[in-house]
Design a protein around this motif. Structure first.
Motif, PDB file in Angstrom:
ATOM      1  N   VAL A  92      12.264 -18.113  -8.082  1.00  0.00           N
ATOM      2  CA  VAL A  92      11.911 -17.621  -6.754  1.00  0.00           C
ATOM      3  C   VAL A  92      13.110 -16.951  -6.094  1.00  0.00           C
ATOM      4  O   VAL A  92      13.013 -15.844  -5.566  1.00  0.00           O
ATOM      5  N   GLU A 109      10.557 -22.808   3.434  1.00  0.00           N
ATOM      6  CA  GLU A 109       9.489 -22.148   2.694  1.00  0.00           C
ATOM      7  C   GLU A 109       9.071 -22.940   1.461  1.00  0.00           C
ATOM      8  O   GLU A 109       7.909 -22.975   1.099  1.00  0.00           O
ATOM      9  N   GLU A 110      10.026 -23.578   0.796  1.00  0.00           N
ATOM     10  CA  GLU A 110       9.729 -24.160  -0.508  1.00  0.00           C
ATOM     11  C   GLU A 110       9.626 -25.688  -0.489  1.00  0.00           C
ATOM     12  O   GLU A 110       8.883 -26.264  -1.265  1.00  0.00           O
ATOM     13  N   LYS A 112      10.864 -28.562  -9.242  1.00  0.00           N
ATOM     14  CA  LYS A 112      10.784 -27.701  -8.060  1.00  0.00           C
ATOM     15  C   LYS A 112      12.083 -26.926  -7.847  1.00  0.00           C
ATOM     16  O   LYS A 112      12.101 -25.730  -7.597  1.00  0.00           O
ATOM     17  N   VAL A 145      12.681 -22.903  -7.937  1.00  0.00           N
ATOM     18  CA  VAL A 145      13.266 -22.149  -6.827  1.00  0.00           C
ATOM     19  C   VAL A 145      14.525 -21.410  -7.277  1.00  0.00           C
ATOM     20  O   VAL A 145      14.684 -20.213  -7.037  1.00  0.00           O
ATOM     21  N   LEU A 172      10.758 -14.689   0.346  1.00  0.00           N
ATOM     22  CA  LEU A 172      10.351 -15.767  -0.570  1.00  0.00           C
ATOM     23  C   LEU A 172       8.834 -15.789  -0.729  1.00  0.00           C
ATOM     24  O   LEU A 172       8.315 -16.023  -1.809  1.00  0.00           O
ATOM     25  N   ARG A 201       5.690 -18.683 -10.030  1.00  0.00           N
ATOM     26  CA  ARG A 201       5.899 -20.117  -9.776  1.00  0.00           C
ATOM     27  C   ARG A 201       5.052 -20.946 -10.732  1.00  0.00           C
ATOM     28  O   ARG A 201       5.522 -21.910 -11.331  1.00  0.00           O
TER      29      ARG A 201
END
Lengths: 274, 469
Positions: free
Chosen positions: B372, B277-278, B364, B368, B346, B354
């Motif tokens: 996230v 997803e990320e 990043k 996360v 997510l 974000r």
């Protein structure tokens, strides 16, 4: 499209109303183009942004002013299929240089968003987050100081000093936005980008934020995107008018609002389209 | 569109007209204004008879729609209640078991053959003989092999173990006469609970003859035959005798299997979801992976059992019927569910959070891990617990790897032979004896209780960690 530079181009003919500072511009953008996939969102924009001033980007919806703002701290990097050409320097450093670290850039160029977006954490943690991740403090005491200083600068300290461990999301909309400003200045950036910071706020909260901007410009370079021409007129010293991806005109706010050089600018500020 | 002329022939008033009317109204006295408003009412195209008819139709449609929804819910609740009531009616009696009170003489010659009161000696003692002796004393007029066998048929073959355990705990009982409640046979139990009908010839349920029923009545009348709480059901494993079965073996097996499953699939599932997803680039390869994960979630579970049989048992030579292998197979089955649920969790984290973190210069990884993941975690946990609940109820793949064996012992480790609750239910349901019917229902009730508990935990976790933004 004709070259969108008017006589108000800095360096050539400083507008009489607000004299330009004697120092060189903080941000220099030259021939910047932005594409989202096939869409040409920003067309050959060149602009100088000066220190300790509020520069307002105005223009109708979809004109690219927010896009250009996000180019300045590379927030567009997150968007898939976004491509940027041209050269933008911040105090002489090319911000699209592959060797430049984007994390460092965003520490230098802070951002406040349209919708207040505090983290779902305590007020304290919201402000302390930036200094923490950048390792700006050595002790808890130092961090406490930064948090207090930032909240004071954002004119929020008196309202929240007794409830720093309450969630930031429990504040009112205007307070949340000031919290976001405090969060941004806690990192001590050089430039603060504001993307329509008042569009979700009521007039009283808006007035507070505008007052705050006026104060913050003593220390920071501020760029604000706004839909409200009155707001641009109230808070900014320089104004840039965007239309369909072109930078139509840039100059001192007074000159833009009283003696626009371009027909489109005039139509926009007199409310003929927008 | 806004200037579309009125279809019904009522022209739209222009703003100028309205403004003019308002200006005129200001000058009028209040009553006149009210009158004018009432008179003007019919002029609006939204207040004509036809418009009101349209409005009524709209409300009627809304009411109908609501009625459909309520009907659907009523049917669902009804079906659920029916299931639950059937289970309770059949299964509640299994939590009690019929016992017979006997005065047992603990004759040292029988129960302590070596005479040293040691544990080994008592373990080899003939407690069954002692109990049978006590039953003979209770009915002294019964003679003859056939009649005695019928009399002893009232007792369960497991009756002696309770007495033995009591004596093991207190060897000083040897040589004394004690009162014990000993376990009755399943047929007596069924008669006591009313599941056997009495026949015209005096017998019952086709399993008890007239004389046995008479003894039963005599014992019951004397208060020497009664229902007592069936502790054995919670402390025993499987058995051939319905009066002696317990679910602990299945519960422990399920617990071990699910532990393996959770340890394997939660970290892998969450890590895969976060990466996909990320971090993962969006290209044909990740699209392919996504499609295949979705396909895997739809693969029938027995296929995973076959995979386990072919790969883990036959190729890697892992032990048969073991919770370890069961857990691995269930983990493979739950993995797609967890990945899909975690990715959805997510994706539900608002992009503004974000952006805020990126705008402050977070990398990043920091975005996360700091923002996230904490916001997505409740959803991930809920998804995982629901996947676990699904795995808890899974039977088919475990049949393929031999967890369907008849196992009397309670598993002590991951490689011991074991069975799980749903397979235990499956095996009992397969058994024709009447005594197993109530045990099956009772085991289903226990399984449902576990599932409800897990879902309650899922809801609790979601509420506890859910944060608003």
């Amino acid at each position: 499209m004709e070259t969108p530079f008017s006589s108000a181009q800095p360096g050539t003919a400083p507008p009489p109303a607000v004299p330009l500072p004697n120092e060189p511009p903080s941000i220099v953008a030259r021939n910047v183009n932005v594409w989202y996939g096939d869409k040409h969102a920003i067309k050959n924009v060149s602009i100088d942004i000066y220190r300790r001033q509020v520069t307002a980007f105005i223009g109708p919806s979809g004109c690219g002013k927010s896009t250009f703002l996000r180019v300045l701290n590379r927030m567009n990097d997150i968007i898939e299929g976004c491509r940027v050409t041209g050269k933008i320097t911040l105090d002489g450093d090319d911000i699209y240089d592959p060797r430049l670290d984007v994390v460092q850039l965003r520490a230098r160029v802070g951002m406040v968003f349209q919708k207040p977006n505090p983290f779902p954490k305590s007020i304290y943690d919201n402000v302390a987050y930036g200094p923490r991740i950048h390792g700006l403090t050595r002790s808890k005491k130092e961090l406490d100081e930064i948090v207090e200083k930032s909240l004071r600068r954002a004119a929020l300290w008196d309202e929240v000093k007794d409830r720093l461990d309450e969630p930031g999301t429990a504040l009112s909309g205007g307070q949340q936005q000031r919290l976001c400003i405090a969060r941004a200045i806690a990192v001590s950036p050089d430039v603060i980008l504001m993307d329509e910071p008042c569009s979700a706020l009521d007039p009283i909260a808006t007035a507070k934020i505008e007052e705050l901007m006026d104060e913050l410009r003593q220390d920071y370079t501020i760029i604000i995107v706004t839909h409200s021409m009155q707001q641009a007129a109230r808070v900014s010293q320089r104004t840039a008018f965007f239309h369909l991806g072109d930078l139509v005109e840039v100059g001192s706010t007074e000159q833009i609002f009283t003696r626009p050089q371009d027909r489109r600018t005039q139509d926009y500020i007199t409310g003929r389209f927008g | 569109m806004s200037n579309q002329p009125a279809k019904d022939g009522i022209p739209l008033r222009s703003p100028q007209d309205a403004a003019g009317a308002a200006a005129a109204a200001v000058a009028l006295p209040r009553e006149a204004v009210d009158e004018a408003v009432v008179a003007n009412r019919s002029a609006s195209r939204h207040t004509t008879a036809e418009a009101e008819k349209r409005l009524r139709r709209r409300y009627a449609a809304q009411r109908r729609f609501k009625a459909y929804g309520i009907t659907a819910i009523a049917i669902a609740v009804g079906a659920l209640l029916w299931l639950l009531i059937t289970l309770l009616a059949n299964g509640l009696s299994a939590f009690q078991q019929t016992y017979i009170r006997l005065e047992v003489t603990l004759d040292p010659a029988l129960v302590d053959p070596r005479g040293d009161r040691s544990e080994e000696s008592i373990r080899t003692g003939d407690f069954g003989g002692a109990i049978r002796q006590a039953l003979r004393e209770r009915f002294p007029d019964v003679v003859g092999r056939e009649r005695l066998r019928n009399l002893f048929g009232l007792l369960s073959s497991g009756a002696e173990f309770d007495v033995r355990d009591k004596v093991l705990a207190d060897p000083s009982l040897i040589g004394t006469k004690q009162t014990f409640w000993v376990l009755a046979s399943t047929d007596v139990d069924m008669l006591r609970k009313g599941f056997f009908e009495r026949q015209p010839d005096g017998g019952a349920g086709g399993r008890l003859n007239a004389e046995q029923v008479a003894w039963f009545d005599q014992l019951k009348a004397a208060g020497d035959l009664d229902l007592r709480f069936n502790k054995r059901f919670f402390t025993n494993a499987d058995s051939r005798e319905p009066e002696m079965v317990g679910i602990l073996g299945g519960v422990v097996g399920s617990f071990l299997t699910l532990s393996v499953c959770l340890v394997l699939c939660f970290p892998f599932g969450v890590a895969a979801a976060i990466y996909l997803e990320e971090f993962a680039p969006k290209n044909w390869f990740t699209d392919l992976i996504e499609v295949n994960i979705n396909n895997l979630a739809a693969v029938p579970s027995i296929i995973f059992g076959l995979l386990g049989l072919a790969v883990f048992l036959n190729f890697f030579g892992m032990p048969r019927s073991a919770p370890l292998v069961g857990g691995i197979v269930l983990a493979l089955m739950s993995l797609p569910t967890i990945i899909i649920a975690s990715r959805a969790a997510l994706r539900a984290v608002p992009p503004s959070i974000r952006e805020a973190a990126y705008g402050l210069g977070a990398s990043k990884m920091q975005v996360v891990l700091h923002h996230v993941l904490p916001l997505g975690l409740p959803g991930m946990m809920t998804g995982s617990i629901i996947a676990m609940a699904q795995a808890l109820g899974e039977t088919a793949p475990l049949l393929m790897i031999g967890m369907v064996a008849f196992i009397v012992g309670i598993p002590k480790g991951l490689t011991d032979s074991a069975t799980v609750l749903p397979v235990q239910i499956f095996m009992w349901a397969d058994n024709p004896e009447r005594g197993f019917v109530e045990k099956t229902s009772a085991a289903i009730l226990v399984l449902l209780a576990f599932l409800l508990t897990m879902n309650a935990i899922a809801i609790f976790l979601r509420k506890k960690f859910e944060r608003r933004w």
